[in-house]
Structure formats: C-alpha cells, structure tokens
Design a protein around this motif. Structure first.
Motif, PDB file in Angstrom:
ATOM      1  N   ILE A 160     -16.749  87.360  23.208  1.00  0.00           N
ATOM      2  CA  ILE A 160     -16.665  86.754  21.876  1.00  0.00           C
ATOM      3  C   ILE A 160     -17.358  87.647  20.851  1.00  0.00           C
ATOM      4  CG2 ILE A 160     -17.493  84.812  20.463  1.00  0.00           C
ATOM      5  CD1 ILE A 160     -17.136  83.031  22.928  1.00  0.00           C
ATOM      6  N   THR A 161     -16.716  87.840  19.724  1.00  0.00           N
ATOM      7  CA  THR A 161     -17.348  88.527  18.594  1.00  0.00           C
ATOM      8  C   THR A 161     -17.870  87.463  17.630  1.00  0.00           C
ATOM      9  OG1 THR A 161     -15.218  88.659  17.457  1.00  0.00           O
ATOM     10  CG2 THR A 161     -15.879  90.563  18.792  1.00  0.00           C
ATOM     11  N   PRO A 162     -18.886  87.778  16.834  1.00  0.00           N
ATOM     12  CA  PRO A 162     -19.454  86.776  15.925  1.00  0.00           C
ATOM     13  C   PRO A 162     -18.395  86.141  15.033  1.00  0.00           C
ATOM     14  CG  PRO A 162     -20.853  88.706  16.002  1.00  0.00           C
ATOM     15  CD  PRO A 162     -19.603  89.059  16.745  1.00  0.00           C
ATOM     16  N   PRO A 163     -18.368  84.815  14.941  1.00  0.00           N
ATOM     17  CA  PRO A 163     -17.356  84.119  14.133  1.00  0.00           C
ATOM     18  C   PRO A 163     -17.559  84.332  12.647  1.00  0.00           C
ATOM     19  CG  PRO A 163     -19.018  82.583  14.907  1.00  0.00           C
ATOM     20  CD  PRO A 163     -19.300  83.884  15.591  1.00  0.00           C
ATOM     21  N   THR A 164     -16.463  84.231  11.903  1.00  0.00           N
ATOM     22  CA  THR A 164     -16.527  84.393  10.447  1.00  0.00           C
ATOM     23  C   THR A 164     -16.018  83.154   9.705  1.00  0.00           C
ATOM     24  OG1 THR A 164     -14.341  85.426  10.384  1.00  0.00           O
ATOM     25  CG2 THR A 164     -16.245  86.892  10.626  1.00  0.00           C
ATOM     26  N   THR A 165     -15.322  82.248  10.413  1.00  0.00           N
ATOM     27  CA  THR A 165     -14.812  81.023   9.782  1.00  0.00           C
ATOM     28  C   THR A 165     -15.302  79.811  10.556  1.00  0.00           C
ATOM     29  OG1 THR A 165     -12.788  80.920  11.110  1.00  0.00           O
ATOM     30  CG2 THR A 165     -12.714  82.242   9.086  1.00  0.00           C
ATOM     31  N   TRP A 166     -15.184  78.630   9.924  1.00  0.00           N
ATOM     32  CA  TRP A 166     -15.599  77.397  10.591  1.00  0.00           C
ATOM     33  C   TRP A 166     -14.821  77.170  11.884  1.00  0.00           C
ATOM     34  CZ3 TRP A 166     -16.238  72.951   6.433  1.00  0.00           C
ATOM     35  CH2 TRP A 166     -17.321  73.265   5.600  1.00  0.00           C
ATOM     36  N   GLN A 167     -13.521  77.415  11.858  1.00  0.00           N
ATOM     37  CA  GLN A 167     -12.720  77.186  13.054  1.00  0.00           C
ATOM     38  C   GLN A 167     -13.153  78.118  14.181  1.00  0.00           C
ATOM     39  OE1 GLN A 167     -10.324  74.587  13.373  1.00  0.00           O
ATOM     40  NE2 GLN A 167     -10.810  75.145  15.497  1.00  0.00           N
ATOM     41  N   GLU A 168     -13.398  79.371  13.841  1.00  0.00           N
ATOM     42  CA  GLU A 168     -13.871  80.314  14.854  1.00  0.00           C
ATOM     43  C   GLU A 168     -15.235  79.879  15.393  1.00  0.00           C
ATOM     44  OE1 GLU A 168     -13.957  84.138  13.043  1.00  0.00           O
ATOM     45  OE2 GLU A 168     -11.762  84.368  12.989  1.00  0.00           O
ATOM     46  N   LEU A 169     -16.100  79.431  14.504  1.00  0.00           N
ATOM     47  CA  LEU A 169     -17.426  78.984  14.918  1.00  0.00           C
ATOM     48  C   LEU A 169     -17.324  77.794  15.859  1.00  0.00           C
ATOM     49  CD1 LEU A 169     -20.514  79.030  14.749  1.00  0.00           C
ATOM     50  CD2 LEU A 169     -20.352  77.671  12.641  1.00  0.00           C
ATOM     51  N   ARG A 170     -16.461  76.828  15.529  1.00  0.00           N
ATOM     52  CA  ARG A 170     -16.323  75.652  16.378  1.00  0.00           C
ATOM     53  C   ARG A 170     -15.728  76.031  17.735  1.00  0.00           C
ATOM     54  NH1 ARG A 170     -13.104  69.936  15.026  1.00  0.00           N
ATOM     55  NH2 ARG A 170     -13.896  68.823  16.873  1.00  0.00           N
ATOM     56  N   ALA A 220     -18.109  69.152   4.923  1.00  0.00           N
ATOM     57  CA  ALA A 220     -19.184  69.963   5.498  1.00  0.00           C
ATOM     58  C   ALA A 220     -20.002  69.145   6.491  1.00  0.00           C
ATOM     59  CB  ALA A 220     -20.073  70.507   4.385  1.00  0.00           C
ATOM     60  N   LEU A 221     -20.323  67.905   6.122  1.00  0.00           N
ATOM     61  CA  LEU A 221     -21.086  67.051   7.026  1.00  0.00           C
ATOM     62  C   LEU A 221     -20.246  66.664   8.241  1.00  0.00           C
ATOM     63  CD1 LEU A 221     -23.672  65.621   7.686  1.00  0.00           C
ATOM     64  CD2 LEU A 221     -23.048  63.766   6.132  1.00  0.00           C
ATOM     65  N   GLN A 222     -18.949  66.473   8.039  1.00  0.00           N
ATOM     66  CA  GLN A 222     -18.057  66.171   9.155  1.00  0.00           C
ATOM     67  C   GLN A 222     -18.008  67.349  10.134  1.00  0.00           C
ATOM     68  OE1 GLN A 222     -16.273  63.149   9.810  1.00  0.00           O
ATOM     69  NE2 GLN A 222     -16.154  64.228  11.778  1.00  0.00           N
ATOM     70  N   PHE A 223     -18.072  68.562   9.617  1.00  0.00           N
ATOM     71  CA  PHE A 223     -18.069  69.733  10.489  1.00  0.00           C
ATOM     72  C   PHE A 223     -19.277  69.707  11.418  1.00  0.00           C
ATOM     73  CE2 PHE A 223     -19.139  74.232  11.359  1.00  0.00           C
ATOM     74  CZ  PHE A 223     -17.997  74.574  12.080  1.00  0.00           C
ATOM     75  N   TRP A 224     -20.442  69.379  10.866  1.00  0.00           N
ATOM     76  CA  TRP A 224     -21.639  69.252  11.714  1.00  0.00           C
ATOM     77  C   TRP A 224     -21.442  68.138  12.740  1.00  0.00           C
ATOM     78  CZ3 TRP A 224     -27.069  69.729   9.044  1.00  0.00           C
ATOM     79  CH2 TRP A 224     -27.270  71.051   8.636  1.00  0.00           C
ATOM     80  N   LYS A 225     -20.864  67.035  12.299  1.00  0.00           N
ATOM     81  CA  LYS A 225     -20.650  65.907  13.207  1.00  0.00           C
ATOM     82  C   LYS A 225     -19.663  66.294  14.315  1.00  0.00           C
ATOM     83  CE  LYS A 225     -20.335  60.888  13.078  1.00  0.00           C
ATOM     84  NZ  LYS A 225     -20.464  59.709  12.228  1.00  0.00           N
ATOM     85  N   ASP A 226     -18.673  67.114  13.985  1.00  0.00           N
ATOM     86  CA  ASP A 226     -17.720  67.586  14.993  1.00  0.00           C
ATOM     87  C   ASP A 226     -18.405  68.460  16.038  1.00  0.00           C
ATOM     88  OD1 ASP A 226     -15.662  66.277  13.706  1.00  0.00           O
ATOM     89  OD2 ASP A 226     -14.944  68.057  12.629  1.00  0.00           O
ATOM     90  N   LEU A 227     -19.330  69.300  15.612  1.00  0.00           N
ATOM     91  CA  LEU A 227     -20.066  70.137  16.563  1.00  0.00           C
ATOM     92  C   LEU A 227     -20.855  69.267  17.544  1.00  0.00           C
ATOM     93  CD1 LEU A 227     -21.458  72.934  14.183  1.00  0.00           C
ATOM     94  CD2 LEU A 227     -19.621  73.179  15.865  1.00  0.00           C
ATOM     95  N   LEU A 228     -21.414  68.180  17.031  1.00  0.00           N
ATOM     96  CA  LEU A 228     -22.125  67.239  17.899  1.00  0.00           C
ATOM     97  C   LEU A 228     -21.162  66.558  18.863  1.00  0.00           C
ATOM     98  CD1 LEU A 228     -24.739  65.354  15.660  1.00  0.00           C
ATOM     99  CD2 LEU A 228     -25.218  66.585  17.786  1.00  0.00           C
ATOM    100  N   ALA A 229     -20.028  66.120  18.337  1.00  0.00           N
ATOM    101  CA  ALA A 229     -19.042  65.428  19.171  1.00  0.00           C
ATOM    102  C   ALA A 229     -18.479  66.346  20.251  1.00  0.00           C
ATOM    103  CB  ALA A 229     -17.906  64.896  18.295  1.00  0.00           C
ATOM    104  N   ASP A 230     -18.365  67.634  19.951  1.00  0.00           N
ATOM    105  CA  ASP A 230     -17.873  68.610  20.929  1.00  0.00           C
ATOM    106  C   ASP A 230     -18.886  68.861  22.035  1.00  0.00           C
ATOM    107  OD1 ASP A 230     -15.594  68.921  19.403  1.00  0.00           O
ATOM    108  OD2 ASP A 230     -16.236  70.809  18.486  1.00  0.00           O
TER     109      ASP A 230
END
Length: 408
Positions: A160-170, A220-230
């Motif tokens: 994996i290379t360092p992500p640059t977008t939210w989707q890549e990060l997730r 933005a807050l939903q993105f954090w919540k998605d990381l938790l849910a994942d």
C-alpha cells in the motif's frame, strides 16, 4: 500543538482586570528599565532553555535584558488575569493562537503594526492567525499543523502507498486492520485535541464553523463514524489525546495516524519505527487539503508604557525574523511561517517537508469566528461524543451543536 480553549468568560474577566489595571497604572511597582519580561508556557526543557536563548539574543539587539516567566499552559490565562489586576502585565505575552482573540477583544493587546512590526513576507493565512477583526496583534515565530503519519514497513508489506483521498484512506485502513492492529489512529476525544483533528476533514470538505449543521460538516463526521463501523478505528478513539494516538502508533497498534510534528522527538526515540508523513487525504482527488494552524503567537500587552511596548515590539520582530524562525523550527519540530524560511526548512528537515506544504494552505481556528471559537469548539466536542459513542446521527448531533454554538 493545540490547547484546550478557555471558557468564553475570559474576555469579560480580562476586560475588567485591564480596566482596573490600566486605570491605576501609576500605582504599579516600578519595573527595571533595562529588563523586559516575557511570559510563556515553555515550562519543560529543552524548550524553556531554547526560548530563553532566543529571547536573550533578541533582547540584546534592543539593548535590553530579558526575564522569562514560564507557567503551565492551563494556568497562563489565570496568571495573566492576576497580573492585569495587579498592574504587572509582562512586556511580551506568548499565547496559544486560539486564545489570542479573547485578549485582543478585551483590549489587552497592542496592534503590532502601530509599534513598527512589519508584516513583509508574512503569508496572509499566518497574518490572520495573529489577527482579530482585521487588526494584527500577534506574530507567529513558527507554527504546526497535522499530517498523516504512516508506518513504512507495515504499508510496504501490505503493498500500500500512502492514501491521498478519503476513499483510499478508508480502503487502506480496512486492509491494514487485523488482530490488534487498527488501520488508523486519531483523537476524537471530548477536548480541543479532537476538534483540532476533525478540522482537516471538515474544512477540506467545504465545512464552515459558523454553520455546523451543513451536509459538508455532517459528511466529515460520517466519515469518522464509517471508520469506526469498519473496525479500522479503535472505539477508544473517543478517549484518546494526540499523545495517546502517538503511543498506539509506536506500539504498532495503528498502521497510520493523524498527528503533528511535535510528536517527532518521541517517534525518534524508537529507531525500530520507520515512519513517513504526507498531507491529510482529501474528499476527492484534486481538492485542497486544509488543516488548522497550531502553536503560539507573540504579543505585546497593552501596559500603557509606550517606551517598553516599543522595545518589546523590537524583540518580537527579532523573534519572528527568518533566522530565528528556522532556528526554532528545526529545534522544536515546528514549521517556519515565511516562504523563505519554509524553503530552508525543507532542505534541513526533508522528512517533515509535507508539513511545510500543509502550512501553506492551513488556517486559524479563529479566523472566521474570533473570540467565539471556544464556544464552537465545545459544541463540536459534544457532537463527537454523541455521534461516535451512540446511535445519534451526525446530522442530529451537529444540529444540536449549531444551536449550542450559535443559538440557531
């Protein structure tokens, strides 16, 4: 590094103290005409010693000596209030950038340009960091921000290379989560640390601290919540400070983390941790990564003694010169504020070059809301806790936050 914001009562309390103090300035004890006093929160070495050395160099250029008074960050405001009431404010006050507007609003600071401090070469975003209602009250010697740290060995093993977008990060965080290892660590606690870490996601998505109940902030807050849910983010994130996040990263419990350059001295103590850092990923490719500015600013209190105020301003000018900026930034893992200083910094500290880039688009937490920031911060802290620890939707949590911060 951000500090917990003080209660909104500060401005009123400080104004009262200043009115009493300045009105009776003639009753104050006579200060040594050859010694300037600077008050900061640099209580720990080597930072205290480094600051004293810089203050002494710059005071000498003004034909003065310097006395450094260092108090814990959590006590600085109270100390300043007591000194204002007793007519003994320091000649130079080193404040967290998020607290400066409250002192300025109370009439406690002198406009720096009136004292001869130049803004030549200071980027607009940095100038605004030390401004209140369009007036420049405080100069930044160096600043910090946030980046995405990653464990080079862990990411390389996973291909994996360092992500640059939210989707890549997730996606990457999911792939990197297994056993005791989470894909990413961040601070979402009910304090300023959590708000500081949320702002890059909120701002890069077009969110506005004056309108907390918009879709951009909720996403933005939903993105954090998605990381938790994942499962990519530990449930303990709601209790972690930024130092806790760094500990998890060092222990190998997080493959990536959101954090700042102030963690580098601790990271460097662990030679087996091979890390890199890039700018924080953005919602979509091509968007600008916007992070908050952190760190302290140098201000001249309104003491009523014009001679000492002008001498103090000369010291501030020296402290924020390119030479002193780079010296402090390299020692303390901060980032110089001028383009020339940043260029030298990239050459001297290439592993932190991404922070020099991040700072160019970063902005102040108080830029849009001034001394209202502590109220906004507290509202956001409450929103995190309700959205991330229970079933409350980001939209509902942020609607309450908007009402709490702005009454609508």
């Amino acid at each position: 590094m951000p500090h917990r914001p003080r209660p909104p009562l500060l401005a009123a309390a400080l104004a009262t103290a200043l009115i009493a103090g300045l009105g009776a300035a003639g009753c104050a004890a006579q200060a040594d005409p050859n010694v300037l006093t600077v008050m900061d929160n640099s209580t720990d070495d080597p930072f205290h010693t480094w600051d004293q050395q810089a203050y002494s160099r710059c005071a000498a250029q003004a034909g003065m000596r310097i006395r450094q008074v260092s108090v814990p960050a959590s006590q600085l405001t109270t100390k300043a209030l007591r000194m204002a009431s007793s007519h003994s404010l320091p000649d130079i006050l080193i404040l967290d950038g998020s607290e400066m507007p409250q002192f300025a609003a109370a009439g406690g600071l002198k406009p720096l340009e009136e004292l001869g401090v130049s803004t030549a070469g200071v980027p607009e975003g940095i100038k605004r960091y030390g401004s209140y209602q369009g007036t420049w009250y405080a100069a930044a010697r160096a600043v910090n921000s946030l980046g995405l740290f990653y464990n080079k060995d862990i990411l390389a093993k996973a291909g994996i290379t360092p992500p640059t977008t939210w989707q890549e990060l997730r996606d990457d965080a999911r792939k990197l989560t297994h056993g005791k290892q989470y894909g990413i660590g961040l601070s979402a606690g009910g304090a300023e640390d959590g708000v500081f870490q949320f702002l890059p996601f909120m701002w890069s998505n077009g969110g506005d601290e004056r309108k907390l109940d918009t879709p951009q902030v909720a996403q933005a807050l939903q993105f954090w919540k998605d990381l938790l849910a994942d499962g990519s983010l530990s449930k303990s994130t709601v209790n972690w400070t930024q130092a806790d996040v760094n500990d998890q990263f060092i222990a190998g419990n997080a493959a990536m983390m959101i954090n700042g350059p102030w963690q580098v001295p601790v990271l460097d103590q662990h030679k087996d941790v091979h890390w890199g850092v890039v700018q924080i990923p953005v919602p979509r490719a091509g968007m600008k990564s916007v992070a908050p500015l952190g760190g302290v600013v140098d201000a001249v209190p309104n003491t009523g003694d014009e001679r000492r105020e002008k001498l103090a301003a000369k010291v501030v000018s020296c402290l924020t010169s390119a030479k002193e900026q780079v010296d402090w930034a390299v020692k303390a893992n901060y980032v110089p504020v001028t383009p020339d200083g940043a260029r030298q910094y990239r050459q001297q500290v290439p592993q932190l070059a991404s922070f020099a880039d991040q700072v160019q688009t970063a902005r102040s937490r108080t830029q849009l809301v001034g001394d209202k920031w502590p109220t906004v911060s507290l509202a956001l802290q409450s929103a995190f806790q309700s959205a991330l620890t229970g079933t409350t939707s980001p939209e509902a949590a942020l609607k309450r936050a908007q009402a709490a911060a702005w009454g609508k």
